[in-house]
Design an enzyme around this catalytic site. Structure first.
Site, short mmCIF file in Angstrom:
data_model
loop_
_atom_site.label_atom_id
_atom_site.label_comp_id
_atom_site.label_asym_id
_atom_site.label_seq_id
_atom_site.Cartn_x
_atom_site.Cartn_y
_atom_site.Cartn_z
N CYS A 81 0.88 -1.17 0.00
CA CYS A 81 0.00 0.00 0.00
C CYS A 81 0.91 1.21 0.00
O CYS A 81 1.53 1.54 1.01
CB CYS A 81 -0.92 0.01 1.22
N CYS A 126 -0.62 4.36 2.40
CA CYS A 126 -0.71 4.24 3.87
C CYS A 126 -0.46 2.78 4.24
O CYS A 126 0.65 2.30 4.12
CB CYS A 126 -2.05 4.74 4.38
N SER A 127 -1.50 2.06 4.68
CA SER A 127 -1.31 0.65 5.04
C SER A 127 -2.60 -0.13 4.88
O SER A 127 -2.96 -0.93 5.75
CB SER A 127 -0.78 0.54 6.47
#
Length: 211
Positions: free
Chosen positions: A108, A111-112
């Site tokens: 990603c 972000c995550s």
């Protein structure tokens, strides 16, 4: 009241989120309000046990059931929902299949974003700036650092997770597992293999077995 009061306790916390968490953890530990060992055990459970076990069950079923495998690759969200794996951070899942020709890897970059209901809490390295940048730029080098060396003829395909789409890698079933049931197969599947930064290894030979 002005908002730039540097004497306010919040202003004393470091700006990086990870450092802020560590600072708060240290403060609470000193006050005797939390046990760091207990926190580590909880994080380990959600990172490596509860969540990844769900994804491993999906992978093992796909290995054993061609009909389910086809349904998973066609509409992973519906397929995993039918197994009871759904919820926040688990919407709009897409399954991508590793083959001898293509190895898939998930990152990603913003972000995550991560399929929590299937894989649990994302590991720290998945959220790191280094992984997010290098996975796209030099995926083979990143894989090598995880211990994955692919044949030159195998292409690497990197998928960028977003809030709209999260990916699950369907790893290749290792040889020598033909006699294993789904539960035993699921025990071989690691979290990292479902991100694409590992491959599934076959069962260890029994003690005393011929090599």
């Amino acid at each position: 009241m002005p908002h730039d009061d540097h004497d306010h306790p919040h202003a004393l916390l470091p700006p990086d989120p990870a450092l802020r968490v560590r600072a708060l953890e240290t403060l609470l530990t000193r006050k005797g309000l939390i046990d760091p060992a207990a926190l580590d055990a909880i994080v380990d459970t959600y990172e490596n046990r509860i969540g990844p076990r769900n994804g491993a069950a999906v992978v093992a079923r796909a290995w054993c059931d061609p009909g389910f495998r086809a349904a998973l690759l066609a509409d992973a969200t519906a397929a995993v929902t039918d197994m009871g794996f759904f919820g926040r951070q688990g919407e709009h899942v897409v399954a991508v299949e590793n083959t001898p020709e293509v190895h898939n890897m998930v990152v990603c970059t913003l972000c995550s974003c991560y399929p929590w209901p299937l894989l649990g809490v994302p590991p720290a390295w998945y959220k790191s700036d280094a992984y997010r940048a290098r996975a796209v730029r030099e995926p083979r080098k990143v894989l090598a650092e995880f211990g994955v060396t692919l044949p030159e003829g195998t292409a690497v395909r990197v998928w960028d997770s977003t809030a709209e789409v999260r990916y699950l890698v369907l790893p290749m079933r290792p040889p020598g597992t033909e006699g294993l049931d789904q539960e035993a197969l699921a025990g071989l599947v690691s979290r990292d293999s479902m991100i694409g930064t590992a491959v599934v290894q076959g069962p260890a030979p029994a003690p005393g077995a011929a090599a």
